[in-house]
Design a protein around this motif. Sequence first.
Motif, PDB file in Angstrom:
ATOM      1  N   ARG A   1      -5.511  -1.536  -7.431  1.00 20.89           N
ATOM      2  CA  ARG A   1      -4.746  -2.788  -7.515  1.00 20.89           C
ATOM      3  C   ARG A   1      -3.604  -2.748  -8.527  1.00 20.89           C
ATOM      4  O   ARG A   1      -2.970  -3.774  -8.797  1.00 20.89           O
ATOM      5  CB  ARG A   1      -5.690  -3.954  -7.855  1.00 20.89           C
ATOM      6  CG  ARG A   1      -6.854  -4.166  -6.879  1.00 20.89           C
ATOM      7  CD  ARG A   1      -6.396  -4.528  -5.471  1.00 20.89           C
ATOM      8  NE  ARG A   1      -5.535  -5.687  -5.443  1.00 20.89           N
ATOM      9  CZ  ARG A   1      -5.978  -6.949  -5.359  1.00 20.89           C
ATOM     10  NH1 ARG A   1      -7.266  -7.194  -5.256  1.00 20.89           N
ATOM     11  NH2 ARG A   1      -5.129  -7.948  -5.354  1.00 20.89           N
ATOM     12  N   ALA A   2      -3.348  -1.576  -9.110  1.00 26.90           N
ATOM     13  CA  ALA A   2      -2.354  -1.515 -10.192  1.00 26.90           C
ATOM     14  C   ALA A   2      -0.964  -1.979  -9.741  1.00 26.90           C
ATOM     15  O   ALA A   2      -0.252  -2.634 -10.505  1.00 26.90           O
ATOM     16  CB  ALA A   2      -2.293  -0.105 -10.771  1.00 26.90           C
TER      17      ALA A   2
ATOM     18  N   CYS B   1     -13.595   0.452 -12.022  1.00 23.51           N
ATOM     19  CA  CYS B   1     -12.417   1.284 -12.315  1.00 23.51           C
ATOM     20  C   CYS B   1     -11.636   1.626 -11.038  1.00 23.51           C
ATOM     21  O   CYS B   1     -10.409   1.660 -11.047  1.00 23.51           O
ATOM     22  CB  CYS B   1     -12.826   2.577 -13.020  1.00 23.51           C
ATOM     23  SG  CYS B   1     -13.799   2.304 -14.515  1.00 23.51           S
ATOM     24  N   ARG B   2     -12.354   1.859  -9.961  1.00 22.35           N
ATOM     25  CA  ARG B   2     -11.651   2.185  -8.711  1.00 22.35           C
ATOM     26  C   ARG B   2     -10.777   1.005  -8.277  1.00 22.35           C
ATOM     27  O   ARG B   2      -9.634   1.196  -7.846  1.00 22.35           O
ATOM     28  CB  ARG B   2     -12.637   2.541  -7.601  1.00 22.35           C
ATOM     29  CG  ARG B   2     -11.924   3.061  -6.342  1.00 22.35           C
ATOM     30  CD  ARG B   2     -12.807   3.108  -5.115  1.00 22.35           C
ATOM     31  NE  ARG B   2     -13.784   4.154  -5.188  1.00 22.35           N
ATOM     32  CZ  ARG B   2     -15.112   3.944  -5.242  1.00 22.35           C
ATOM     33  NH1 ARG B   2     -15.603   2.719  -5.221  1.00 22.35           N
ATOM     34  NH2 ARG B   2     -15.935   4.957  -5.306  1.00 22.35           N
TER      35      ARG B   2
ATOM     36  N   GLU C   1       3.312  -5.868  -9.719  1.00 22.37           N
ATOM     37  CA  GLU C   1       4.247  -6.646  -8.900  1.00 22.37           C
ATOM     38  C   GLU C   1       3.918  -8.137  -8.904  1.00 22.37           C
ATOM     39  O   GLU C   1       4.525  -8.900  -8.151  1.00 22.37           O
ATOM     40  CB  GLU C   1       4.240  -6.146  -7.446  1.00 22.37           C
ATOM     41  CG  GLU C   1       4.721  -4.708  -7.262  1.00 22.37           C
ATOM     42  CD  GLU C   1       6.242  -4.581  -7.316  1.00 22.37           C
ATOM     43  OE1 GLU C   1       6.917  -5.626  -7.306  1.00 22.37           O
ATOM     44  OE2 GLU C   1       6.730  -3.447  -7.382  1.00 22.37           O
ATOM     45  N   ASN C   2       2.937  -8.505  -9.717  1.00 21.69           N
ATOM     46  CA  ASN C   2       2.573  -9.920  -9.778  1.00 21.69           C
ATOM     47  C   ASN C   2       2.062 -10.482  -8.455  1.00 21.69           C
ATOM     48  O   ASN C   2       2.437 -11.580  -8.052  1.00 21.69           O
ATOM     49  CB  ASN C   2       3.808 -10.728 -10.180  1.00 21.69           C
ATOM     50  CG  ASN C   2       3.544 -11.464 -11.463  1.00 21.69           C
ATOM     51  OD1 ASN C   2       2.423 -11.972 -11.653  1.00 21.69           O
ATOM     52  ND2 ASN C   2       4.533 -11.531 -12.324  1.00 21.69           N
ATOM     53  N   ARG C   3       1.259  -9.714  -7.774  1.00 27.38           N
ATOM     54  CA  ARG C   3       0.725 -10.151  -6.480  1.00 27.38           C
ATOM     55  C   ARG C   3      -0.776 -10.375  -6.573  1.00 27.38           C
ATOM     56  O   ARG C   3      -1.531  -9.903  -5.753  1.00 27.38           O
ATOM     57  CB  ARG C   3       0.986  -9.096  -5.394  1.00 27.38           C
ATOM     58  CG  ARG C   3       2.408  -8.683  -5.250  1.00 27.38           C
ATOM     59  CD  ARG C   3       3.135  -9.618  -4.340  1.00 27.38           C
ATOM     60  NE  ARG C   3       4.554  -9.590  -4.643  1.00 27.38           N
ATOM     61  CZ  ARG C   3       5.492  -9.918  -3.782  1.00 27.38           C
ATOM     62  NH1 ARG C   3       5.189 -10.308  -2.575  1.00 27.38           N
ATOM     63  NH2 ARG C   3       6.757  -9.889  -4.140  1.00 27.38           N
ATOM     64  N   MET C   4      -1.215 -11.039  -7.624  1.00 25.96           N
ATOM     65  CA  MET C   4      -2.642 -11.319  -7.758  1.00 25.96           C
ATOM     66  C   MET C   4      -2.846 -12.817  -7.933  1.00 25.96           C
ATOM     67  O   MET C   4      -2.013 -13.480  -8.542  1.00 25.96           O
ATOM     68  CB  MET C   4      -3.196 -10.620  -8.998  1.00 25.96           C
ATOM     69  CG  MET C   4      -3.536  -9.167  -8.791  1.00 25.96           C
ATOM     70  SD  MET C   4      -4.305  -8.527 -10.281  1.00 25.96           S
ATOM     71  CE  MET C   4      -4.726  -6.896  -9.710  1.00 25.96           C
TER      72      MET C   4
ATOM     73  N   VAL D   1       0.832  -1.208   0.000  1.00 27.07           N
ATOM     74  CA  VAL D   1       0.000   0.000   0.000  1.00 27.07           C
ATOM     75  C   VAL D   1       0.869   1.262   0.000  1.00 27.07           C
ATOM     76  O   VAL D   1       0.612   2.200  -0.752  1.00 27.07           O
ATOM     77  CB  VAL D   1      -0.990  -0.004   1.192  1.00 27.07           C
ATOM     78  CG1 VAL D   1      -1.809   1.278   1.211  1.00 27.07           C
ATOM     79  CG2 VAL D   1      -1.921  -1.204   1.110  1.00 27.07           C
ATOM     80  N   LEU D   2       1.918   1.268   0.817  1.00 24.15           N
ATOM     81  CA  LEU D   2       2.821   2.437   0.849  1.00 24.15           C
ATOM     82  C   LEU D   2       3.371   2.727  -0.548  1.00 24.15           C
ATOM     83  O   LEU D   2       3.372   3.861  -1.011  1.00 24.15           O
ATOM     84  CB  LEU D   2       4.002   2.174   1.793  1.00 24.15           C
ATOM     85  CG  LEU D   2       3.745   2.254   3.293  1.00 24.15           C
ATOM     86  CD1 LEU D   2       4.970   1.761   4.068  1.00 24.15           C
ATOM     87  CD2 LEU D   2       3.391   3.674   3.722  1.00 24.15           C
ATOM     88  N   LEU D   3       3.838   1.665  -1.191  1.00 24.98           N
ATOM     89  CA  LEU D   3       4.406   1.805  -2.527  1.00 24.98           C
ATOM     90  C   LEU D   3       3.352   2.303  -3.521  1.00 24.98           C
ATOM     91  O   LEU D   3       3.602   3.198  -4.321  1.00 24.98           O
ATOM     92  CB  LEU D   3       4.974   0.449  -2.975  1.00 24.98           C
ATOM     93  CG  LEU D   3       5.620   0.368  -4.343  1.00 24.98           C
ATOM     94  CD1 LEU D   3       6.830   1.305  -4.432  1.00 24.98           C
ATOM     95  CD2 LEU D   3       6.057  -1.072  -4.644  1.00 24.98           C
ATOM     96  N   HIS D   4       2.172   1.741  -3.409  1.00 27.21           N
ATOM     97  CA  HIS D   4       1.112   2.130  -4.343  1.00 27.21           C
ATOM     98  C   HIS D   4       0.687   3.582  -4.146  1.00 27.21           C
ATOM     99  O   HIS D   4       0.488   4.315  -5.114  1.00 27.21           O
ATOM    100  CB  HIS D   4      -0.084   1.189  -4.203  1.00 27.21           C
ATOM    101  CG  HIS D   4      -1.110   1.417  -5.266  1.00 27.21           C
ATOM    102  ND1 HIS D   4      -0.827   1.244  -6.601  1.00 27.21           N
ATOM    103  CD2 HIS D   4      -2.392   1.854  -5.213  1.00 27.21           C
ATOM    104  CE1 HIS D   4      -1.898   1.548  -7.319  1.00 27.21           C
ATOM    105  NE2 HIS D   4      -2.866   1.928  -6.505  1.00 27.21           N
TER     106      HIS D   4
END
Lengths: 208, 77
Positions: free
Chosen positions: B12-13, B6-7, B18-21, A182-185
């Motif tokens: 989650r971008a 969209c939110r 980072e391939n964390r999905m 979250v910090l990074l995002h």
Amino acid sequence: MSTAFETESDLIEAMAAERDDAFREAIRRYQSPMMAVAMSLVGDKLADEVVQEAWLSALRAIGSFEQRSSLKTWLLRIVANEGKTRLRRENRQTSLDAMLEVDPYFRERFDSTGHWTAAPAAWEADTPEALLTRDELQHCIEQTMMQLPGLQQAALNLRERQGMSMKELCNILEVSESNVRVLLHRARMRVFRTIEHFETTGECQPGE
Amino acid sequence: MTLFNCRDISERATDYQENRMSWRERLNWKLHLLICRDCQRFVSQFLVMVRALQRPLPETTEKEVQDQLRRVKEARS
């Protein structure tokens, strides 16, 4: 005198033996990353002092360093700790919760159904190279990063400019993996907002 | 599963980059992007930005090395 230290363990051993050439080599390798973390957390003015304290603590503790992380990660964690202690002592720390919150600006970019209220603007710069070749924009991005809350700034620096892994970020900053994400995002979205503003108005608005 | 709006895409971008999905989330992500031009633009610009930010730090200069070494030695003597 310069000695090649073939492995990291060689360097660590030589540091523990208080060899000058080992101190010099460690500083050569890690001063720049350590300064970057310190500057993120406490700002330019105090960074020197924080890094100095960190080196002194590290050299006192190097004999008991068990090498469960890389030397770099270990040193950066010490810097981050010194930085946080400093902020606490001066009552300048921002709560982690505040740094995890959504930027109110982005709250308003979506309606109640979660759709964009204003569609993302198209950027003229559509490659990384194009983004970097415009000095004014580059400068604006740097200003934005300098104004980010400390842990966001440190996370962004460690991830993008130092290529550290998410796991290493957790270890260095002592926050959970989900909080690091979250910090990074949040940091990235703040930079995104700056670029978008610059692309649509030609003006730099790095702060709140 | 609830579909991403969209939110969600904007939130989650980094997880995507980072391939964390999970595969389920990744599918959900792709389905939304298939039908949403605004998010296609957002995501492609977000990824361009991340790549632009990935520049190495400057090397420590010889002067910086010497200064720091001197300060460390002074403090320890």
